[in-house]
Design a protein around this motif. Structure first.
Motif, PDB file in Angstrom:
ATOM      1  N   GLN A  87      24.950  -2.593  61.075  1.00  9.75           N
ATOM      2  CA  GLN A  87      24.708  -1.158  61.166  1.00  9.75           C
ATOM      3  C   GLN A  87      25.746  -0.361  60.387  1.00  9.75           C
ATOM      4  N   ALA A  88      26.952  -0.912  60.269  1.00 12.02           N
ATOM      5  CA  ALA A  88      27.974  -0.235  59.480  1.00 12.02           C
ATOM      6  C   ALA A  88      27.736  -0.421  57.989  1.00 12.02           C
ATOM      7  N   ALA A  89      27.356  -1.640  57.588  1.00  8.55           N
ATOM      8  CA  ALA A  89      27.156  -1.932  56.167  1.00  8.55           C
ATOM      9  C   ALA A  89      25.874  -1.311  55.634  1.00  8.55           C
ATOM     10  N   MET A  90      24.833  -1.195  56.482  1.00  9.99           N
ATOM     11  CA  MET A  90      23.558  -0.576  56.083  1.00  9.99           C
ATOM     12  C   MET A  90      23.263   0.542  57.082  1.00  9.99           C
ATOM     13  N   PRO A  91      23.771   1.743  56.840  1.00 10.27           N
ATOM     14  CA  PRO A  91      23.750   2.789  57.858  1.00 10.27           C
ATOM     15  C   PRO A  91      22.395   3.412  58.134  1.00 10.27           C
ATOM     16  N   THR A  92      21.349   3.069  57.336  1.00  6.39           N
ATOM     17  CA  THR A  92      20.022   3.617  57.590  1.00  6.39           C
ATOM     18  C   THR A  92      18.986   2.508  57.524  1.00  6.39           C
ATOM     19  N   CYS A  93      17.781   2.831  57.976  1.00  2.00           N
ATOM     20  CA  CYS A  93      16.642   1.934  57.799  1.00  2.00           C
ATOM     21  C   CYS A  93      16.505   1.589  56.322  1.00  2.00           C
ATOM     22  N   CYS A 101      13.108   6.005  53.945  1.00  2.00           N
ATOM     23  CA  CYS A 101      13.480   6.245  55.337  1.00  2.00           C
ATOM     24  C   CYS A 101      14.995   6.385  55.476  1.00  2.00           C
ATOM     25  N   VAL A 102      15.419   7.368  56.241  1.00  2.00           N
ATOM     26  CA  VAL A 102      16.849   7.561  56.474  1.00  2.00           C
ATOM     27  C   VAL A 102      17.169   7.572  57.968  1.00  2.00           C
ATOM     28  N   ARG A 103      16.298   6.981  58.778  1.00  2.00           N
ATOM     29  CA  ARG A 103      16.604   6.901  60.211  1.00  2.00           C
ATOM     30  C   ARG A 103      17.898   6.101  60.386  1.00  2.00           C
ATOM     31  N   PRO A 104      18.859   6.617  61.150  1.00  2.00           N
ATOM     32  CA  PRO A 104      20.129   5.897  61.320  1.00  2.00           C
ATOM     33  C   PRO A 104      19.916   4.485  61.845  1.00  2.00           C
ATOM     34  N   ALA A 105      20.700   3.551  61.337  1.00  2.00           N
ATOM     35  CA  ALA A 105      20.549   2.150  61.720  1.00  2.00           C
ATOM     36  C   ALA A 105      20.736   1.944  63.214  1.00  2.00           C
ATOM     37  N   VAL A 106      21.567   2.780  63.844  1.00  2.00           N
ATOM     38  CA  VAL A 106      21.801   2.619  65.283  1.00  2.00           C
ATOM     39  C   VAL A 106      20.546   2.923  66.091  1.00  2.00           C
ATOM     40  N   ARG A 107      19.550   3.564  65.463  1.00  2.00           N
ATOM     41  CA  ARG A 107      18.285   3.850  66.156  1.00  2.00           C
ATOM     42  C   ARG A 107      17.158   2.979  65.613  1.00  2.00           C
ATOM     43  N   PRO A 121      17.583 -17.424  59.559  1.00  2.00           N
ATOM     44  CA  PRO A 121      18.692 -17.350  60.507  1.00  2.00           C
ATOM     45  C   PRO A 121      18.996 -15.913  60.938  1.00  2.00           C
ATOM     46  N   THR A 122      19.723 -15.805  62.020  1.00  2.00           N
ATOM     47  CA  THR A 122      20.198 -14.503  62.470  1.00  2.00           C
ATOM     48  C   THR A 122      21.602 -14.304  61.916  1.00  2.00           C
ATOM     49  N   ASP A 123      21.652 -13.815  60.683  1.00  2.00           N
ATOM     50  CA  ASP A 123      22.946 -13.558  60.062  1.00  2.00           C
ATOM     51  C   ASP A 123      22.836 -12.327  59.172  1.00  2.00           C
ATOM     52  N   LYS A 124      23.956 -11.909  58.587  1.00  2.00           N
ATOM     53  CA  LYS A 124      23.973 -10.658  57.818  1.00  2.00           C
ATOM     54  C   LYS A 124      23.169 -10.751  56.534  1.00  2.00           C
ATOM     55  N   HIS A 125      22.800 -11.972  56.103  1.00  2.00           N
ATOM     56  CA  HIS A 125      22.005 -12.128  54.884  1.00  2.00           C
ATOM     57  C   HIS A 125      20.507 -12.014  55.154  1.00  2.00           C
ATOM     58  N   ASN A 126      20.097 -12.230  56.416  1.00  2.00           N
ATOM     59  CA  ASN A 126      18.672 -12.232  56.725  1.00  2.00           C
ATOM     60  C   ASN A 126      18.262 -11.114  57.678  1.00  2.00           C
ATOM     61  N   VAL A 127      19.223 -10.408  58.243  1.00  2.00           N
ATOM     62  CA  VAL A 127      18.933  -9.360  59.214  1.00  2.00           C
ATOM     63  C   VAL A 127      19.262  -8.005  58.597  1.00  2.00           C
ATOM     64  N   HIS A 128      18.383  -7.048  58.789  1.00  2.00           N
ATOM     65  CA  HIS A 128      18.594  -5.709  58.234  1.00  2.00           C
ATOM     66  C   HIS A 128      18.002  -4.689  59.197  1.00  2.00           C
ATOM     67  N   PRO A 129      18.486  -3.435  59.173  1.00  2.00           N
ATOM     68  CA  PRO A 129      17.919  -2.416  60.054  1.00  2.00           C
ATOM     69  C   PRO A 129      16.567  -1.921  59.545  1.00  2.00           C
ATOM     70  N   ALA A 130      15.606  -1.809  60.440  1.00  2.00           N
ATOM     71  CA  ALA A 130      14.295  -1.250  60.110  1.00  2.00           C
ATOM     72  C   ALA A 130      13.816  -0.433  61.296  1.00  2.00           C
ATOM     73  N   CYS A 131      13.407   0.806  61.037  1.00  2.00           N
ATOM     74  CA  CYS A 131      12.873   1.624  62.122  1.00  2.00           C
ATOM     75  C   CYS A 131      11.604   0.964  62.650  1.00  2.00           C
ATOM     76  N   ARG A 132      11.172   1.362  63.827  1.00  2.00           N
ATOM     77  CA  ARG A 132      10.017   0.700  64.439  1.00  2.00           C
ATOM     78  C   ARG A 132       8.753   0.760  63.556  1.00  2.00           C
ATOM     79  N   PRO A 133       8.402   1.911  62.940  1.00  2.00           N
ATOM     80  CA  PRO A 133       7.206   1.896  62.076  1.00  2.00           C
ATOM     81  C   PRO A 133       7.331   0.942  60.887  1.00  2.00           C
ATOM     82  N   HIS A 134       8.508   0.905  60.228  1.00  2.00           N
ATOM     83  CA  HIS A 134       8.663  -0.008  59.099  1.00  2.00           C
ATOM     84  C   HIS A 134       8.712  -1.466  59.566  1.00  2.00           C
TER      85      HIS A 134
END
Length: 390
Positions: A302-308, A313-319, A332-345
């Motif tokens: 969430q810090a490295a990718m602060p938005t969806c 889309c600019v929804r904050p990653a924390v949401r 895997p569940t790691d920083k290379h395969n996981v990214h923030p996405a809002c619920r619609p995306h």
């Protein structure tokens, strides 16, 4: 006049009306560019204090809207001629052009031209909210003091607006410093979730709860304290008082260095401090007192990718959800395969036929119609030039 838009290879039939709609939109931008050019010519020839009244009557606008249109026309013609040319070419719309005009207001003509040239190289596929964030970053790099000056001008114009909407309802908007607005909004969210989770929602949706909570708070109702956390990022040198490189307020964007330092030690919320590496602007350290490793990974992403990461889309990653690009357990569940996405995306990728292709650090979203939308991750603070060796 219609502007044709190239279709992706093997595009399905439903992509054709989308391409045509985009062509008509760009044609409308061109017409608006010529309108603004003519308004600027009129203002230069007339110079009357009643020009806005004339324009309001002719274009069926309110006097305030007419004055804003005239001001934008004059600013584009005299300070930002490349932006005006971009509108006339169908590459930019007047609304986003007005954001460029606002952001460059405290700059000299020379510095404004530098910002204009750089942003126009990137603006075509950039929505307005992201444009504002990128503009703040460029303005701060061109003139670091301008960001603070612009902030002070905006704060001086803080206000509350109330206007009727329809069917016995009205809207109340509060304009003020981004950090205080964010704290207030998070407190409303926290109380609304608290009511929902403790059975106090009484069938209300989250939007209804937020509205009721906000009005109750303004009316003086006392709620039990709800804990909130706000994330502020500042370059390591700025944290030591040795630089004026801007910081970053999650959910808003770049803020002046002194604001970031002040917020990191404020007491009206739990402020999570994140330090960034000076040379790259990437996350160096996430201030954290207690979190298990999964939460640590979440904090880092969430810090490295602060938005969806979804297109536009600019929804904050924390949401946002933390989405696996390659579905778990294959991916895997790691920083290379996981990214923030809002619920619609997130749902669009999981169930709507969207795909994500990773190319280095770029995540390219591919729509069912074949249109491609690359997400370029940006450092959340400004990379600083490496000082020469002694």
């Amino acid at each position: 006049m219609y502007e044709s838009v190239d279709l992706p290879e093997d595009a399905p039939p439903e992509a054709v009306p989308l391409a045509m709609a985009r062509g008509f939109t760009r044609a409308a931008w061109r017409a608006q560019g010529h309108e603004l050019e003519q308004l600027a010519i009129f203002a230069a020839a007339s110079g009357s204090e009643f020009d806005a009244v004339e324009v309001a009557a002719l274009l069926v606008l309110s006097p305030r809207a007419a004055q804003e249109r005239l001001d934008l026309a004059v600013t584009l013609a005299t300070r930002l001629p490349r932006a005006l040319a971009a509108i006339k070419a169908g590459r930019l719309d007047p609304y986003r052009a007005s954001k460029i005009a606002d952001a460059t207001l405290p700059l000299s003509l020379e510095d404004a031209a530098v910002v204009e040239r750089e942003i126009l190289d990137r603006v075509e596929e950039m929505p307005a909210v992201k444009l504002c964030r990128v503009l703040r970053r460029i303005v701060a790099r061109v003139n670091a003091d301008a960001l603070q000056a612009l902030h002070e001008q905006r704060v001086a114009r803080r206000r509350v607006d109330m206007y009727p909407t329809e069917d016995g309802c009205a809207a109340l908007t509060v304009h003020g410093p981004a950090a205080r607005i964010q704290v207030a909004a998070k407190r409303v969210d926290a109380i609304a979730y608290q009511l929902r989770d403790t059975g106090g929602a009484d069938g209300r949706t989250m939007d209804q709860l937020r509205s009721d909570v906000a009005l109750d708070l303004l009316a003086g109702k006392d709620f039990q304290h709800a804990k909130i956390t706000v994330q502020v990022t500042l370059p390591a040198r700025a944290a030591l008082g040795a630089g004026n490189t801007p910081g970053h307020l999650v959910g808003y964007g770049d803020i002046a260095a002194q604001q970031a330092v002040d917020l990191a030690y404020q007491a009206d919320a739990t402020w999570r401090r994140i330090l960034t590496e000076p040379a790259t602007g990437r996350v160096l350290d996430v201030g954290r007192r207690r979190y298990s490793p999964p939460a640590a990974l979440r904090d880092h992403i969430q810090a490295a990718m602060p938005t969806c990461t979804g297109p536009g889309c600019v929804r904050p990653a924390v949401r946002c959800d933390l989405d696996h690009r390659e579905p778990f357990p294959v991916g895997p569940t790691d920083k290379h395969n996981v990214h923030p996405a809002c619920r619609p995306h997130h749902r669009a990728k999981s169930f709507g036929g969207w795909k994500i292709i990773k190319r280095g650090e770029i995540l390219e979203w591919v729509s069912p119609c074949g249109f491609r939308y690359p997400h370029h991750p940006e450092p959340i603070t400004h990379p600083e030039p490496v000082p020469p060796p002694f």
